[in-house]
Design an enzyme around this catalytic site. Sequence first.
Site, PDB file in Angstrom:
ATOM      1  CG  ASP A  75      40.319  43.198  33.341  1.00 22.94           C
ATOM      2  OD1 ASP A  75      41.292  42.632  32.847  1.00 22.94           O
ATOM      3  OD2 ASP A  75      39.431  42.609  33.995  1.00 22.94           O
ATOM      4  CG  ASN A 131      33.246  50.521  34.409  1.00 23.45           C
ATOM      5  OD1 ASN A 131      32.301  50.022  35.005  1.00 23.45           O
ATOM      6  ND2 ASN A 131      34.471  50.044  34.502  1.00 23.45           N
ATOM      7  CD  GLU A 132      35.481  49.076  37.897  1.00 29.00           C
ATOM      8  OE1 GLU A 132      36.631  48.997  37.466  1.00 29.00           O
ATOM      9  OE2 GLU A 132      34.862  48.129  38.386  1.00 29.00           O
ATOM     10  CE1 TYR A 149      34.181  41.376  40.063  1.00 29.41           C
ATOM     11  CE2 TYR A 149      33.963  43.750  40.376  1.00 29.41           C
ATOM     12  CZ  TYR A 149      33.923  42.644  39.551  1.00 29.41           C
ATOM     13  OH  TYR A 149      33.626  42.782  38.216  1.00 29.41           O
ATOM     14  CD  GLU A 176      32.379  45.472  36.359  1.00 28.11           C
ATOM     15  OE1 GLU A 176      33.303  45.107  37.122  1.00 28.11           O
ATOM     16  OE2 GLU A 176      32.566  46.206  35.380  1.00 28.11           O
TER      17      GLU A 176
HETATM   18  C1  E9O Z   1      35.936  46.527  35.546  1.00 22.65           C
HETATM   19  C2  E9O Z   1      35.979  45.352  34.629  1.00 22.65           C
HETATM   20  O1  E9O Z   1      36.290  45.788  33.340  1.00 22.65           O
HETATM   21  N1  E9O Z   1      35.772  46.099  36.920  1.00 22.65           N
HETATM   22  C3  E9O Z   1      36.796  45.151  37.357  1.00 22.65           C
HETATM   23  C4  E9O Z   1      36.653  43.886  36.510  1.00 22.65           C
HETATM   24  C5  E9O Z   1      37.553  42.714  36.935  1.00 22.65           C
HETATM   25  O2  E9O Z   1      37.184  41.575  36.694  1.00 22.65           O
HETATM   26  C6  E9O Z   1      36.992  44.317  35.110  1.00 22.65           C
HETATM   27  O3  E9O Z   1      37.051  43.252  34.202  1.00 22.65           O
HETATM   28  O4  E9O Z   1      38.625  42.930  37.453  1.00 22.65           O
HETATM   29  C7  E9O Z   1      36.740  44.924  38.825  1.00 22.65           C
HETATM   30  C8  E9O Z   1      37.428  45.973  39.581  1.00 22.65           C
HETATM   31  C9  E9O Z   1      37.489  45.566  41.015  1.00 22.65           C
HETATM   32  C10 E9O Z   1      38.304  46.478  41.843  1.00 22.65           C
HETATM   33  C11 E9O Z   1      38.257  46.036  43.263  1.00 22.65           C
HETATM   34  C12 E9O Z   1      39.123  46.892  44.093  1.00 22.65           C
HETATM   35  C13 E9O Z   1      38.944  46.584  45.522  1.00 22.65           C
HETATM   36  C14 E9O Z   1      39.827  47.448  46.333  1.00 22.65           C
HETATM   37  C15 E9O Z   1      39.125  48.101  47.442  1.00 22.65           C
END
Ligand code: E9O
Length: 598
Positions: A173, A412-413, A470, A505
């Site tokens: 992203d 990351n992730e 989040y 985050e």
């Molecule tokens: C990585 C970051 O680069 N984390 C993302 C950020 C975002 O703002 C992105 O900018 O989207 C968040 C990932 C959140 C995933 C939530 C999934 C929930 C499903 C259970």
Amino acid sequence: MLYPVLNSSRTLIDLSGIWSFKADDGTGFQQQWYANKLKNPMTMAVPASYNDQKESIDLRDHYGYVFYQREIAIPKTLEGQRIVLRFGAVTHYAKVYLNGQLITEHKGGFLPFEVEIQDKVKSQNNLLTVAVNNVVDYSTLPVGSEVGGNMLGGVLPPVPGVTPKKQNAPNFDFFNYAGIHRPVKIYSTPKKFIEDITIVPSLEGTKASVYYKIDTIGQGETTLTIYDEEREVVAEAKGNEGTFIIENVHLWQPLNAYLYAAEITFGEDRYEQSFGVRTVEVKDSQFLINGKPFYFKGFGKHEDFIAHGRGLDEVLNVKDLSLLRWIGANSFRTSHYPYSEEMMNLCDREGFVVIDETPAVGVNVNFGAMSGGGKRDTFEVLHTHQHHHDVVVDMIERDKNHPCIVMWSIANESDTTAFPESSYNYYKPLYDLAHKVDPQNRPVTIVGVQGEYKTDKTLPAMDVICLNRYYGWYIYGGDLNAAKQALSIELDYWKTIGKPIIFTEYGADTVAGLHLATPTMFTEEYQVEFLRANHEIFDKYDCFVGEHVWNFADFQTIQGIMRVEGNKKGAFTRDRRPKLAAHYLQNRWTQIPDFEYK
Ligand code: E9O
């Protein structure tokens, strides 16, 4: 790899400026554009991303190679010296040609590479061409999807008979900025030279015992003189490896940096390496810096700015650290790739604490990209793993001496919860590798995405539990009471692991200027309430030792239905104006001490 410097034995030439530039139309290599001056080139500033320098959607969305070119000359005074051409970072793949000959290639867009050119260069009119590829796929880091769509793109099936333009489909992203992102330099050294320096300080009461190792090429004698900040000599040593003692040492402390300088001579060559004396240790569920429990306050950041894209911008770096200081932050994560050497040097001087991350974002150890699906074959996973291995090594080799860096993030992730076994098998060797190659043996982590956390085997195997969460945005968006309950339930689980927890985050997209007295999603008021709700829960857990809001500032992403000209989770706008949340954070963070909050 040493950072290039100017001193009495080394010359430094900066090739920043306006280069000739042409985007490949598919014939560039066939017609050997690198062999002669580019026909009808456009101008392009270096270092910077090329994408936003011109008013052209084709250039912004370009897929594949572009060619950069300029002439270089070598002063006669450098005859007999070793001459090196060095790139701070070219994103993502570079082929470098000198006078039509390929002299080096490099994969990986966020780390430096160099090549000796003294035997290849004439004194005048050398044609330097850099072909730069921006394609992200399963073999690159960050990862791109090849199966259509993108992470934030449309969801409807394609219309038969329509041929969309070929574009990158990033599995991450942030905008896939590309080009010559960091300075290109020529530097000289004597033929016998200092190749690398390793410094490992440890603390014994009021004195520091500092192990050092100097890698040299050729025969010669090595001497070290250690200076304090007043330029007083505090220690001396001889030989390529050993230990020196600094009595009554000044510690490098968060936001209170102290740097020593090691002046090294080897034959005709010399190099001055700065270093700080500080210790880092994970003990039970605390993160200790200089033996005291540290609390991380700050952000995940990006190298991202208007017109420059991801190119080095030292004014912006100084400004960002100034804003971090203003808001009461003490740290940040280099999400999602290692930042410039210039930024690391600045953090050493200013005392900001850094979590240094590889560009491994969007890695799926079992299945294809989030949007595309499709099973990955073993070859692809192995291919990513080999490159991943290389960037872990190269990142730590580049950054090992920086006191500002207190932890490595290997990714990351990734899909650590969806595929616990494959993920553990993929990441545990990288965790071990990071520990092995870091002479200072700093903590190592991976940053985990929200999911079925109890299945995760990878995160508990790391030194610190780093979570991107989040609650109140992607989950229970608009319902902060539910968010708080869910967050508590999750933290109750992680507490049982017995390791320190950092939120790397948490954040809410917020349109600057959008206000409502009743806080609803996307308003500045909601961002404040979202943060407040999270903080209420964080403060209840002793093992919770850090909060990095996502993100420091709004940043550019690919076009898509989830992003309004980029990701808007910044506490600051893209042009660094504070949102309401910045003032709220300033109020909270200036009341939280760097040490012993928990
Ligand atoms: C990585 C970051 O680069 N984390 C993302 C950020 C975002 O703002 C992105 O900018 O989207 C968040 C990932 C959140 C995933 C939530 C999934 C929930 C499903 C259970």
